[in-house]
Design a protein around this motif. Structure first.
Motif, PDB file in Angstrom:
ATOM      1  N   TRP A   1       0.912  -1.060   0.009  1.00  0.00           N
ATOM      2  CA  TRP A   1      -0.255   0.179  -0.573  1.00  0.00           C
ATOM      3  C   TRP A   1       0.651   0.901   0.009  1.00  0.00           C
ATOM      4  CZ3 TRP A   1      -4.985   1.153  -0.600  1.00  0.00           C
ATOM      5  CH2 TRP A   1      -5.675   0.070  -0.467  1.00  0.00           C
ATOM      6  N   ILE A   2       1.772   0.830   0.814  1.00  0.00           N
ATOM      7  CA  ILE A   2       2.931   1.867   0.906  1.00  0.00           C
ATOM      8  C   ILE A   2       3.436   2.305  -0.237  1.00  0.00           C
ATOM      9  CG2 ILE A   2       4.825   3.204   1.715  1.00  0.00           C
ATOM     10  CD1 ILE A   2       4.050   2.065   4.464  1.00  0.00           C
ATOM     11  N   MET A   3       3.571   2.085  -0.949  1.00  0.00           N
ATOM     12  CA  MET A   3       4.344   1.948  -2.683  1.00  0.00           C
ATOM     13  C   MET A   3       3.832   2.453  -3.383  1.00  0.00           C
ATOM     14  SD  MET A   3       7.527  -1.250  -2.228  1.00  0.00           S
ATOM     15  CE  MET A   3       6.441  -3.096  -2.106  1.00  0.00           C
ATOM     16  N   ARG A   4       2.801   1.160  -3.384  1.00  0.00           N
ATOM     17  CA  ARG A   4       1.602   2.290  -4.371  1.00  0.00           C
ATOM     18  C   ARG A   4       0.847   3.727  -4.123  1.00  0.00           C
ATOM     19  NH1 ARG A   4      -2.368  -2.718  -2.914  1.00  0.00           N
ATOM     20  NH2 ARG A   4      -1.816  -4.240  -4.098  1.00  0.00           N
ATOM     21  N   TYR A   5       1.681   3.678  -2.622  1.00  0.00           N
ATOM     22  CA  TYR A   5       1.218   5.868  -2.810  1.00  0.00           C
ATOM     23  C   TYR A   5       1.934   6.013  -3.122  1.00  0.00           C
ATOM     24  CZ  TYR A   5       1.041   9.751   0.115  1.00  0.00           C
ATOM     25  OH  TYR A   5       0.560  11.355   0.793  1.00  0.00           O
ATOM     26  N   PHE A   6       3.318   6.168  -2.924  1.00  0.00           N
ATOM     27  CA  PHE A   6       4.600   6.914  -3.228  1.00  0.00           C
ATOM     28  C   PHE A   6       4.610   7.151  -4.342  1.00  0.00           C
ATOM     29  CE2 PHE A   6       7.971   5.689   0.626  1.00  0.00           C
ATOM     30  CZ  PHE A   6       6.754   6.438   1.328  1.00  0.00           C
ATOM     31  N   THR A   7       4.250   5.695  -5.080  1.00  0.00           N
ATOM     32  CA  THR A   7       4.202   5.607  -7.099  1.00  0.00           C
ATOM     33  C   THR A   7       2.755   6.298  -7.486  1.00  0.00           C
ATOM     34  OG1 THR A   7       4.713   3.509  -6.658  1.00  0.00           O
ATOM     35  CG2 THR A   7       3.826   4.315  -9.267  1.00  0.00           C
ATOM     36  N   HIS A   8       1.498   6.748  -7.308  1.00  0.00           N
ATOM     37  CA  HIS A   8       0.818   7.937  -7.280  1.00  0.00           C
ATOM     38  C   HIS A   8       0.915   9.014  -6.972  1.00  0.00           C
ATOM     39  CE1 HIS A   8      -1.149   4.873  -9.734  1.00  0.00           C
ATOM     40  NE2 HIS A   8      -1.198   3.725  -8.080  1.00  0.00           N
TER      41      HIS A   8
ATOM     42  N   GLU B   1      14.216  -2.478 -16.765  1.00  0.00           N
ATOM     43  CA  GLU B   1      14.038  -2.638 -18.667  1.00  0.00           C
ATOM     44  C   GLU B   1      12.632  -2.648 -18.602  1.00  0.00           C
ATOM     45  OE1 GLU B   1      18.279  -4.997 -19.411  1.00  0.00           O
ATOM     46  OE2 GLU B   1      16.987  -6.101 -18.140  1.00  0.00           O
ATOM     47  N   ILE B   2      11.627  -3.753 -18.230  1.00  0.00           N
ATOM     48  CA  ILE B   2      10.420  -3.896 -18.402  1.00  0.00           C
ATOM     49  C   ILE B   2       9.795  -2.557 -18.428  1.00  0.00           C
ATOM     50  CG2 ILE B   2       8.668  -4.962 -17.296  1.00  0.00           C
ATOM     51  CD1 ILE B   2      10.144  -6.898 -16.379  1.00  0.00           C
ATOM     52  N   ALA B   3       9.978  -1.741 -17.021  1.00  0.00           N
ATOM     53  CA  ALA B   3       9.568  -0.680 -17.399  1.00  0.00           C
ATOM     54  C   ALA B   3       9.774   0.660 -17.972  1.00  0.00           C
ATOM     55  CB  ALA B   3       9.853   0.616 -16.361  1.00  0.00           C
ATOM     56  N   SER B   4      11.113   0.757 -18.999  1.00  0.00           N
ATOM     57  CA  SER B   4      11.586   0.892 -20.668  1.00  0.00           C
ATOM     58  C   SER B   4      10.464   0.409 -20.996  1.00  0.00           C
ATOM     59  CB  SER B   4      12.585   0.807 -20.443  1.00  0.00           C
ATOM     60  OG  SER B   4      13.079   1.353 -21.884  1.00  0.00           O
ATOM     61  N   ILE B   5      10.164  -0.668 -21.844  1.00  0.00           N
ATOM     62  CA  ILE B   5       9.594  -0.877 -22.456  1.00  0.00           C
ATOM     63  C   ILE B   5       8.027  -0.838 -22.991  1.00  0.00           C
ATOM     64  CG2 ILE B   5       9.053  -3.964 -23.607  1.00  0.00           C
ATOM     65  CD1 ILE B   5      11.699  -4.770 -23.025  1.00  0.00           C
ATOM     66  N   VAL B   6       7.555  -0.900 -21.167  1.00  0.00           N
ATOM     67  CA  VAL B   6       6.208  -1.336 -21.424  1.00  0.00           C
ATOM     68  C   VAL B   6       5.721   0.285 -20.984  1.00  0.00           C
ATOM     69  CG1 VAL B   6       5.675  -3.247 -20.853  1.00  0.00           C
ATOM     70  CG2 VAL B   6       6.086  -1.709 -18.722  1.00  0.00           C
ATOM     71  N   GLY B   7       6.576   1.606 -20.973  1.00  0.00           N
ATOM     72  CA  GLY B   7       6.218   3.030 -20.552  1.00  0.00           C
ATOM     73  C   GLY B   7       6.319   2.676 -19.196  1.00  0.00           C
ATOM     74  N   HIS B   8       6.368   2.594 -17.697  1.00  0.00           N
ATOM     75  CA  HIS B   8       6.355   3.124 -16.589  1.00  0.00           C
ATOM     76  C   HIS B   8       7.253   3.526 -16.004  1.00  0.00           C
ATOM     77  CE1 HIS B   8       3.997  -1.471 -16.377  1.00  0.00           C
ATOM     78  NE2 HIS B   8       2.976  -0.547 -15.930  1.00  0.00           N
ATOM     79  N   GLY B   9       6.888   4.583 -14.968  1.00  0.00           N
ATOM     80  CA  GLY B   9       7.790   5.711 -14.960  1.00  0.00           C
ATOM     81  C   GLY B   9       8.535   4.997 -13.840  1.00  0.00           C
ATOM     82  N   ASN B  10       8.466   4.178 -13.647  1.00  0.00           N
ATOM     83  CA  ASN B  10       8.886   3.672 -12.286  1.00  0.00           C
ATOM     84  C   ASN B  10       9.725   2.326 -12.197  1.00  0.00           C
ATOM     85  OD1 ASN B  10       7.249   2.058  -9.813  1.00  0.00           O
ATOM     86  ND2 ASN B  10       5.924   4.118 -10.254  1.00  0.00           N
ATOM     87  N   ASP B  11      10.557   1.535 -11.262  1.00  0.00           N
ATOM     88  CA  ASP B  11      10.290   0.200 -11.079  1.00  0.00           C
ATOM     89  C   ASP B  11       9.380  -1.326 -10.309  1.00  0.00           C
ATOM     90  OD1 ASP B  11      11.133   1.184  -8.450  1.00  0.00           O
ATOM     91  OD2 ASP B  11      13.463  -0.204  -8.429  1.00  0.00           O
ATOM     92  N   LEU B  12       8.442  -0.085  -9.922  1.00  0.00           N
ATOM     93  CA  LEU B  12       7.120  -0.784  -8.940  1.00  0.00           C
ATOM     94  C   LEU B  12       6.282  -1.082  -9.434  1.00  0.00           C
ATOM     95  CD1 LEU B  12       6.599  -1.404  -6.280  1.00  0.00           C
ATOM     96  CD2 LEU B  12       5.500   0.814  -5.640  1.00  0.00           C
TER      97      LEU B  12
END
Length: 326
Positions: free
Chosen positions: A23-30, A265-276
């Motif tokens: 939950w905390i990591m999701r919060y930091f992400t968003h 690497e996965i984030a780079s391919i699929v367009g995520h802003g972070n590694d989480l």
């Protein structure tokens, strides 16, 4: 005292800490925050409005336990004062995403593709069969969000500032406007894909390019997605979770995890802003299958991706596991 604060096993408390970390990591992400304050409590309440009361009690217990053992008793008290009346007590989950599969097995992909291919080969396919066949297989290969197919571009030569071997797929990130991607565009290296994968990618782009109007393109994508779900239901009528075009994106991420790609690497391919994000919201490594012909990341983009998961402090979990083993 909060009702869940009763005698618990160490294993239960470990699970509480793991859930709280998520939950905390999701919060930091968003939110982009890196500290816990009252905004975190508001976030948790907002995110549990369409969940069941039972789910709320579990989330609440986990977070209170975590906050208490990490010196955040004030936040724990604020959370304990929330009675859960904001939740939908009768609802298990309202979100339609809960009914969509986060994986596509090889058997499922084979049945769907063979059926659609036979229709296309017959010379009299349905209106959306050719695009459905192409986009479904192309998505399994490169993991684009459905609407991203409307604006992507295939480039056969090197691109300045992009560290990926041609051919390269240039994709306009659908989540760039709300800060959930690392840049406006991402570049995917396709040099390892086979001729069949490339043919599906080219066919998808070609079919969508037949109409210059972006609204019409998006409508075609939506129709192909509905057609895919209908074909899946034909073969798996009793399945509780249905395949969507987005399921192909989930499966590609699972395959990348299985192949040992790093989180950035996965984030780079699929367009995520972070590694989480991929680790929290997408298919697990166990759902992946061995597949040699996978896309390659743009190495130049990796430094733009925010590293959250590898920096997050999981010391509490490790400490409890150490105490458990003593």
């Amino acid at each position: 005292m909060f009702p869940e604060e009763r005698t618990r096993t160490t294993d239960t408390e470990d699970k509480y800490v793991i859930r709280a970390n998520q939950w905390i990591m999701r919060y930091f992400t968003h939110s982009g925050a890196n500290e816990l304050d009252v905004h975190f409590i508001n976030y948790v309440v907002d995110m549990t409005r369409n969940k069941s009361f039972a789910n709320w009690r579990l989330v609440k217990a986990s977070l209170i336990h975590y906050l208490d053992i990490n010196g955040k008793s004030g936040l724990a008290k604020s959370l304990s004062d929330i009675d859960g009346s904001h939740t939908d007590k009768k609802c298990l989950i309202k979100r339609t995403s809960a009914k969509k599969k986060k994986s596509v097995s090889e058997v499922e992909a084979d049945k769907i593709s063979k059926y659609l291919f036979a229709l296309v080969k017959s010379g009299s396919p349905g209106k959306n069969d050719k695009l459905t066949l192409a986009m479904f297989n192309a998505t399994l290969s490169v993991g684009l969000r459905p609407q991203e197919w409307c604006t992507c571009e295939l480039i056969d030569s090197p691109i300045d500032g992009v560290d990926a071997e041609p051919p390269i797929l240039k994709v306009k990130n659908a989540k760039a406007t709300n800060g959930r991607s690392f840049s406006e565009y991402r570049y995917i290296g396709l040099s390892k894909l086979d001729k069949y994968q490339m043919s599906f990618i080219k066919l998808t782009i070609m079919l969508l390019s037949e109409n210059a109007d972006i609204t019409a393109k998006k409508s075609s994508v939506a129709q192909a997605s509905r057609r895919l779900s209908a074909v899946y239901t034909r073969f798996f009528p009793k399945a509780k979770e249905k395949i969507s075009m987005y399921s192909g994106r989930h499966q590609l991420i699972a395959n990348l995890k299985k192949a040992g790609y790093s989180k950035v690497e996965i984030a780079s391919i699929v367009g995520h802003g972070n590694d989480l994000t991929a680790g929290t919201h997408y298919a697990r490594k166990a759902a992946g299958y061995t597949f040699a012909n996978l896309p390659k990341p743009d190495k130049a983009a990796i430094k733009k991706i925010k590293v959250i998961e590898s920096k997050f402090d999981i010391k509490t979990i490790n400490q409890r596991k150490h105490q458990k083993n003593q």
